[in-house]
Write a protein that holds these residues in place. Sequence first.
Motif, PDB file in Angstrom:
ATOM      1  N   GLY A  62       0.830  -1.208   0.000  1.00  0.00           N
ATOM      2  CA  GLY A  62       0.000   0.000   0.000  1.00  0.00           C
ATOM      3  C   GLY A  62       0.862   1.254   0.000  1.00  0.00           C
ATOM      4  O   GLY A  62       0.614   2.209  -0.744  1.00  0.00           O
ATOM      5  N   CYS A  73       2.774   1.628  -3.430  1.00  0.00           N
ATOM      6  CA  CYS A  73       1.952   1.991  -4.592  1.00  0.00           C
ATOM      7  C   CYS A  73       1.353   3.388  -4.491  1.00  0.00           C
ATOM      8  O   CYS A  73       0.964   3.964  -5.509  1.00  0.00           O
ATOM      9  CB  CYS A  73       0.802   1.000  -4.758  1.00  0.00           C
ATOM     10  SG  CYS A  73       1.338  -0.644  -5.237  1.00  0.00           S
ATOM     11  N   ALA A 127      -4.211  -6.860  -6.248  1.00  0.00           N
ATOM     12  CA  ALA A 127      -3.369  -5.693  -5.951  1.00  0.00           C
ATOM     13  C   ALA A 127      -3.405  -5.345  -4.468  1.00  0.00           C
ATOM     14  O   ALA A 127      -3.690  -4.205  -4.085  1.00  0.00           O
ATOM     15  CB  ALA A 127      -3.775  -4.484  -6.789  1.00  0.00           C
ATOM     16  N   ALA A 177      -2.993  -1.763  -2.553  1.00  0.00           N
ATOM     17  CA  ALA A 177      -2.915  -0.607  -3.444  1.00  0.00           C
ATOM     18  C   ALA A 177      -4.235   0.156  -3.607  1.00  0.00           C
ATOM     19  O   ALA A 177      -4.231   1.387  -3.609  1.00  0.00           O
ATOM     20  CB  ALA A 177      -2.386  -1.045  -4.813  1.00  0.00           C
ATOM     21  N   PRO A 178      -5.373  -0.543  -3.745  1.00  0.00           N
ATOM     22  CA  PRO A 178      -6.606   0.221  -3.976  1.00  0.00           C
ATOM     23  C   PRO A 178      -6.885   1.228  -2.857  1.00  0.00           C
ATOM     24  O   PRO A 178      -7.342   2.347  -3.123  1.00  0.00           O
ATOM     25  CB  PRO A 178      -7.695  -0.861  -4.020  1.00  0.00           C
ATOM     26  CG  PRO A 178      -6.979  -2.098  -4.450  1.00  0.00           C
ATOM     27  CD  PRO A 178      -5.617  -1.994  -3.814  1.00  0.00           C
ATOM     28  N   GLU A 214      -4.215   4.225  -3.028  1.00  0.00           N
ATOM     29  CA  GLU A 214      -4.362   5.007  -4.263  1.00  0.00           C
ATOM     30  C   GLU A 214      -5.732   5.698  -4.329  1.00  0.00           C
ATOM     31  O   GLU A 214      -5.872   6.748  -4.952  1.00  0.00           O
ATOM     32  CB  GLU A 214      -4.076   4.133  -5.491  1.00  0.00           C
ATOM     33  CG  GLU A 214      -2.610   3.671  -5.509  1.00  0.00           C
ATOM     34  CD  GLU A 214      -2.186   2.971  -6.800  1.00  0.00           C
ATOM     35  OE1 GLU A 214      -2.293   3.581  -7.868  1.00  0.00           O
ATOM     36  OE2 GLU A 214      -1.740   1.810  -6.719  1.00  0.00           O
ATOM     37  N   GLY A 257      -4.171   4.081 -11.801  1.00  0.00           N
ATOM     38  CA  GLY A 257      -3.754   3.092 -10.813  1.00  0.00           C
ATOM     39  C   GLY A 257      -2.511   2.352 -11.285  1.00  0.00           C
ATOM     40  O   GLY A 257      -2.195   2.318 -12.474  1.00  0.00           O
ATOM     41  N   TRP A 295       0.115  -1.220 -10.407  1.00  0.00           N
ATOM     42  CA  TRP A 295       0.500  -2.418  -9.654  1.00  0.00           C
ATOM     43  C   TRP A 295       1.824  -2.936 -10.209  1.00  0.00           C
ATOM     44  O   TRP A 295       2.074  -2.878 -11.406  1.00  0.00           O
ATOM     45  CB  TRP A 295      -0.583  -3.502  -9.714  1.00  0.00           C
ATOM     46  CG  TRP A 295      -0.233  -4.687  -8.853  1.00  0.00           C
ATOM     47  CD1 TRP A 295       0.069  -5.937  -9.276  1.00  0.00           C
ATOM     48  CD2 TRP A 295      -0.118  -4.699  -7.428  1.00  0.00           C
ATOM     49  NE1 TRP A 295       0.356  -6.737  -8.202  1.00  0.00           N
ATOM     50  CE2 TRP A 295       0.259  -6.014  -7.059  1.00  0.00           C
ATOM     51  CE3 TRP A 295      -0.281  -3.735  -6.419  1.00  0.00           C
ATOM     52  CZ2 TRP A 295       0.466  -6.391  -5.727  1.00  0.00           C
ATOM     53  CZ3 TRP A 295      -0.079  -4.111  -5.095  1.00  0.00           C
ATOM     54  CH2 TRP A 295       0.285  -5.421  -4.754  1.00  0.00           C
ATOM     55  N   GLY A 334     -14.305  -3.207  -8.065  1.00  0.00           N
ATOM     56  CA  GLY A 334     -14.057  -1.870  -7.521  1.00  0.00           C
ATOM     57  C   GLY A 334     -15.343  -1.087  -7.318  1.00  0.00           C
ATOM     58  O   GLY A 334     -15.488  -0.338  -6.349  1.00  0.00           O
ATOM     59  N   GLU A 358      -4.483  -7.325 -11.806  1.00  0.00           N
ATOM     60  CA  GLU A 358      -4.688  -6.618 -10.541  1.00  0.00           C
ATOM     61  C   GLU A 358      -4.901  -5.116 -10.681  1.00  0.00           C
ATOM     62  O   GLU A 358      -5.738  -4.530  -9.995  1.00  0.00           O
ATOM     63  CB  GLU A 358      -3.496  -6.896  -9.617  1.00  0.00           C
ATOM     64  CG  GLU A 358      -3.512  -8.351  -9.166  1.00  0.00           C
ATOM     65  CD  GLU A 358      -2.255  -8.747  -8.429  1.00  0.00           C
ATOM     66  OE1 GLU A 358      -1.210  -8.858  -9.094  1.00  0.00           O
ATOM     67  OE2 GLU A 358      -2.312  -8.923  -7.220  1.00  0.00           O
ATOM     68  N   THR A 359      -4.139  -4.496 -11.576  1.00  0.00           N
ATOM     69  CA  THR A 359      -4.254  -3.049 -11.748  1.00  0.00           C
ATOM     70  C   THR A 359      -5.703  -2.560 -11.894  1.00  0.00           C
ATOM     71  O   THR A 359      -6.043  -1.516 -11.337  1.00  0.00           O
ATOM     72  CB  THR A 359      -3.401  -2.606 -12.955  1.00  0.00           C
ATOM     73  OG1 THR A 359      -2.050  -3.000 -12.700  1.00  0.00           O
ATOM     74  CG2 THR A 359      -3.464  -1.112 -13.174  1.00  0.00           C
ATOM     75  N   VAL A 408      -7.591  -1.076  -8.940  1.00  0.00           N
ATOM     76  CA  VAL A 408      -7.013   0.043  -8.187  1.00  0.00           C
ATOM     77  C   VAL A 408      -7.755   1.367  -8.410  1.00  0.00           C
ATOM     78  O   VAL A 408      -8.084   2.056  -7.447  1.00  0.00           O
ATOM     79  CB  VAL A 408      -5.500   0.169  -8.486  1.00  0.00           C
ATOM     80  CG1 VAL A 408      -4.906   1.339  -7.722  1.00  0.00           C
ATOM     81  CG2 VAL A 408      -4.767  -1.125  -8.116  1.00  0.00           C
TER      82      VAL A 408
END
Lengths: 287, 765
Positions: free
Chosen positions: B347, B350, B379, B382-383, B386, B458, B460, B663, B720-721, B724
Amino acid sequence: MRYEAPETIEGAVKLLAGGGPRGRVLAGGTDLLVQLRAGMIAPELVVDIKRIDETREIREEGGRLVIGAAVTGAELGEHAAAKAMWPGVVESAELIGSTQIQGRASLAGNLCNASPAADTVPALVAAAAQCRIAGPGGVRRLPVEEVCTGPGQLSLDDGEFVVAFEFPERRPRSADAYLRFIPRTEMDIAVVGAGVNLSFDDSGRCAAARVALGAVAPTVILVEAAGRALVGTECDDAALQNMAAAASAACRPIDDKRGTVEYRTKVAGVLATRAAKIAAQRAKGAR
Amino acid sequence: MAATSNGKANGATRWIGTRPVRPDGVDKVTGRARFGADVHLPNMLVGKVLRSPHAHARIRSIDASAALALPGVKTVTTRDDFNDLSSEFVPAGEMLVNYRDVVRNVMAREKALFEGHPVAAVAAVSEKVAREALALIDVDYEVLPHVLDVVDAMAPDAPLLHEDMITAGVEPTPTKPSNIAKVVEFKLGDVAEGFAEADIVIEREFSTQPVHQGYIEPHSCIANYSEDGQAELWCTTQGHFVVRGHCAKLLGMDVSKLRVTASEIGGGFGGKTVVYLEPVALMLSRKSGQPVKMTMSREEVFRASGPAAGTRVWVKIGMTNDGRITAGEAVLKYQAGAFQGSPVQPGCMCAFAPYDLNHVKVVGYDVLVNRPKVAAYRAPGAPQSEFAVESVVDELAKRIGMDPVELRLKNAAKQGTKAAYGPTFGPVGLVETLEEAKAHEHYRAPLKEGQGRGVASGFWFNIGGETCATLNLGEDGTIALVAGTPDIGGSRASLCLQAAETLGVDVERIRPLIGDTSTLGYTFLTGGSRTAFASGMAVVEAGKDMIRQLCERAAKVWDIPVDAVEWADGEARPAGSNAGEFDPLSLADLARLAGKTGGPFVGRAQINAQGAGPSFGTHIVDVDVDRETGRVTIERYTVIQDAGTAVHPSYVEGQLQGGAVQGIGWALNEEYIYDDKGRLQNPGFLDYRIPVCSDVPMIDTVIVEVPNPTHPYGVRGVGETPIVPPMAAIANAVEDALGMRFMDLPMSPPRVLKALEDARIAEAA
């Protein structure tokens, strides 16, 4: 567990009043079977009423619609006369669950599961529908709003079950509508439900109005003050605001995982207003 | 829809970039595919877990005698059967696990640390008997105060989950225990200097709720332990080699004595990178001498398997009036659940990765709470960070009246950017995704009254790692491809395409299989968006190995030197001075001749894949907000992402769409609801609201291709990206619609309506 599927009303009453352990009535089973599997209930007797003809029919009796207790949402949705007379009731039944659930779920099951959030019940109450109830003492009639007395609780006596719903005669310039709020677009349980049934006179004024709300009290409530706020008006914005205020004022909801007191109270008025507008629109276009 | 929709990524490839039907497709749509719960064995028992009803309780004693006496019950296992393990960190997905904690997570030891924590398990002849047996196990609990939120857990007087936990990563070492397992810090330049250069500084605090991966298939396995100490295990997992390692450690076995087969998998998203039932099923099978099958209910999945961390994030960003970001600072507090190991470190790494900055400081706290131990989720980490950064960047853009895409372009990370977490980026595609966004029709389309539009980017890392692959050439010239990475997103199709491209043969002649742990060398799990990249690389290497053998054999047939043979279009051809001297030998010809020329052909590769290229994405979303009910409706959504090279564009698009939809759920409705005793109130899909189909529009995708130079075909991980950017993109769109910024997720109808009502009251006053 004993499973019985009688083919007559008398047979069902006999089983349900049989002196043994109290049985559970099975119609579509979309609540009952889920509760069985989850271990929430363990009845010793299940009486399936789907083989009784009266529970499976949609009929008109002297201009009045009668819908059998075990008629499914999908069947109701394909019944032109039912849709024309009671579009609000039909739409309330049709938005329960998924397409698969629609093939099983019934009006009586939705009512007798006795959830305050049941979708069809506000529409049935707004429509002033009555239950035709069979029991050891014969057949009696009871307004839908008097069937549930609390979450999971019914006013039916031992041996009684709902056979059908009887609707009042439909007057010209009348229509109903049902709306619910769910955070998703389908496959969810009402956070608030609102059923509105309106009749207009030939001058365009509201002659009769019934407003019923779901998921804002221990049972579905008929808000007479909300109806009164519309009678005699043209359902203009001011009247609708008064109606919404009366609807919100009648709410006695709880905070739970599906919504807060504040949210439910506010949205009850919003949905009642929107449902009233739809009903009014339909009534003006009707016959 | 995609840039590469016409079959080829570029003119140079024949198979890469095409869209054949996936090799696992027919079995899945006909119901023939075997998922975790679809294996049955003779004499199989049913295993069931007894779980703690308390969020935090000391376990004084466990008495299973009544359960054992019940007819049909074969055995019971508790903490007494598992050896205590010392602290040892090993990789699982993109996160580390500690064996000392893993053994306690699969079976509570001193304490139950969350509602749903396993305290015992039974194996019985039927599910019904097993359930009855659970009710007969008597556990004496001393109920303790619990803590669910990071802020409460970090308070000096908070109830301690682990009474001996001393925070790592701070100087001097604390003398008192706390719920803070670890503090991490990443620094670049000097943020004080950076903020001094800024004309505008905005700081904000954000919170996100834990969210579940929501895989449709619950955890399930079947274990069969034999009398000679060997065992077989079938399970639904993203990494059967990792499962083998964990289970062997917990059971005290040699890994060679445990053969693990990965079933078809019904979704993982990171959540199937750890073990829950598997060691317990093995223990029950070892004790009973019979195969034992265990399957979680959906309720158990929610109560006891890992969500993504709930977080509190503070962000401060400085910028000049002309839109140059001068400094970024953040403090991240992540829920780890009952054991240390939240993804706070990724986290932190990113948080500011999409930006080319000189001054960055990010501090992260790994905080224990009485919830299920978090697991990787697309990810991981990261979400959340970010979301906070991309929200503040949007606010900065609004402040100076600059288009948010322009602001990002002005500050975008690109080749040569030194990331705050250390490395200098090679070729990366953020600028390309932003340019695509700016040029996209969606970005210019008029909005309806009351709607809003948001964008966010975003990042990753993506990973590589230890990977094996084998290509077995059949006698008719068809190929069995064996990989060790379970297929969670169409990777078998992608691997076949890469093998077909390498060998120059029709992709339909290659049949893939995920081999069990005895058929291949150690292969790390499917995670970190590594499979199309790393298993792809291994398959290409295996293909080259086979080509080398095929060329040698052709040279032998023709009696010419091997360096006078070339491989092209799926056949060996004489080259150089021998060109045209002999008829080419196809793969099928050589396969047919194998027995006469030296034996079978097997191409192998065992690699430690390095150089995974990071992937950037940019999302555009339009929302409509119902001002009277607070409902946010997603009206339109476009995902733009760099895939390096899209091997099978349909499955790249699927990844982009799936990430965006998850998401959307995270942003709008998903949350865990606990009562005051720390018991989960919504352990099911009815009240834990992942989006249904009708909740989302068709998600448009644009694949950008900036090839990754370390992969033979330019592949980057893509899975994964895409999860994000959605939360920030949607929050930015809601802000655009309402002029009101939501910093706490989810933006559920009650929360949005309350904010609207509060604003109306404030306006009236």
